[in-house]
Design a protein around this motif. Structure first.
Motif, short mmCIF file in Angstrom:
data_model
loop_
_atom_site.label_atom_id
_atom_site.label_comp_id
_atom_site.label_asym_id
_atom_site.label_seq_id
_atom_site.Cartn_x
_atom_site.Cartn_y
_atom_site.Cartn_z
N ALA A 1 67.92 56.20 27.00
CA ALA A 1 66.71 55.89 26.22
C ALA A 1 65.56 56.85 26.52
N ARG B 1 74.04 57.44 23.06
CA ARG B 1 72.93 56.87 22.30
C ARG B 1 73.41 56.18 21.03
N SER C 1 62.97 50.79 15.45
CA SER C 1 62.84 50.42 16.86
C SER C 1 64.12 50.72 17.64
N THR D 1 64.31 54.39 18.38
CA THR D 1 63.38 54.76 19.47
C THR D 1 63.93 54.33 20.82
N GLN D 2 64.45 53.09 20.89
CA GLN D 2 64.95 52.59 22.17
C GLN D 2 66.24 53.29 22.60
N CYS D 3 66.90 53.96 21.67
CA CYS D 3 68.12 54.69 22.02
C CYS D 3 67.86 56.18 22.24
#
Length: 291
Positions: free
Chosen positions: A192, A231, A248, A251-253
């Motif tokens: 992340a 990812r 989201s 982004t978190q990955c």
């Protein structure tokens, strides 16, 4: 102690899976030794032969190859090939060999020849040779004859020749893999974050260039390609198990932008993240491994 010898198996029926027809260790082939792939009776078979000492020769189509110690060849029967002890040979040709049959044998030999050509070079401690000697011991010393058990060992041997690191010796692999494992674990734990090659190399105590060379030699891939797959794998699980927005999740990955996330996701899954989420009935997977 292993001794030269030849061992054959005659099954009551032809089976479609990979089966062992014969294998052996010949220590003293000299003038007069040879086989012609256009005249042999064992039609539909696949052959591996590897030189331990001396030098043999093989004609494949219009090409002639010497087969010295450390080299071997892969051929099918029938095909336009002939291997033999050369007239200018200086000492007996010592080699190991195996003869496989079944539809899988022909398919797997085609794949191996496609990937590396008919001539193979293997170090003495490489995995394929280690597994060959295990198979040879099972047959010659332990006297194992169960066709299914031997087929399992033969599949393992064949798949070892298809591995990217097939020609690495056990010592090479042991010395290289700790660093590779360390790099892979670090990327899996920190996918992340906006990792760079310098970050991964520094964590492993390596230079960026050496990490890339090592990763390419062992994994046949780049560190960043591995990170990218981790990812996408994480994104697949989040798309299935959460109601988070696609932005989201990206982004978190660790993806910089929604467009880049969509581009890379589609590259591996052939669907956009939104399409994958909507088509759960068609793709009912919480986890997808991309290795």
């Amino acid at each position: 102690m292993l001794q030269p010898g030849a061992f054959a198996f005659r099954l009551p029926e032809n089976l479609p899976f990979l089966t062992l027809d014969s294998l052996g260790w010949t220590a003293d082939a000299t003038a007069g030794y040879g086989n012609d792939g256009r005249k042999r009776r064992d039609q539909g078979h696949a052959i591996f032969q590897y030189t331990l000492n001396g030098t043999g020769r093989i004609d494949i189509g219009s090409q002639t190859y010497d087969v010295p110690a450390g080299c071997g060849f892969l051929v099918k029967v029938p095909s336009d090939h002939r291997y033999y002890y050369p007239l200018d040979g200086q000492k007996p040709w010592s080699f190991i060999w195996l003869n496989a049959r079944g539809e899988d044998a022909l398919r797997m030999w085609d794949r191996m020849i496609e990937r590396q050509g008919p001539i193979v070079r293997l170090a003495a401690g490489s995995l394929p040779l280690t597994l060959f000697w295990e198979l040879y011991r099972a047959v010659s010393v332990d006297r194992r004859t169960d066709a299914a058990e031997l087929s399992v060992m033969l599949y393992k041997w064949t798949l070892s020749l298809l591995k990217p690191d097939a020609n690495d010796t056990s010592e090479d692999i042991a010395s290289a893999h700790p660093a590779i494992r360390q790099a892979k674990t670090y990327m899996q734990d920190n996918f992340a974050s906006p990792l760079t090659l310098e970050d991964v190399a520094s964590h492993c105590g390596l230079s960026r260039s050496y990490l890339c060379r090592l990763f390419q030699r062992i994994e046949r891939d780049s560190p960043l390609a591995f990170l990218q797959r981790k990812r996408v794998e994480a994104a697949v699980t989040m798309l299935r198990r959460t109601d988070m927005s696609i932005r989201s999740i990206g982004t978190q990955c660790g993806f910089d932008s929604p467009s880049y996330f969509g581009k890379i996701f589609r590259q591996y899954l052939h669907l956009s993240p939104g399409e994958f989420r909507k088509r759960a009935a068609e793709h009912p997977y919480d986890v997808v491994y991309l290795d």
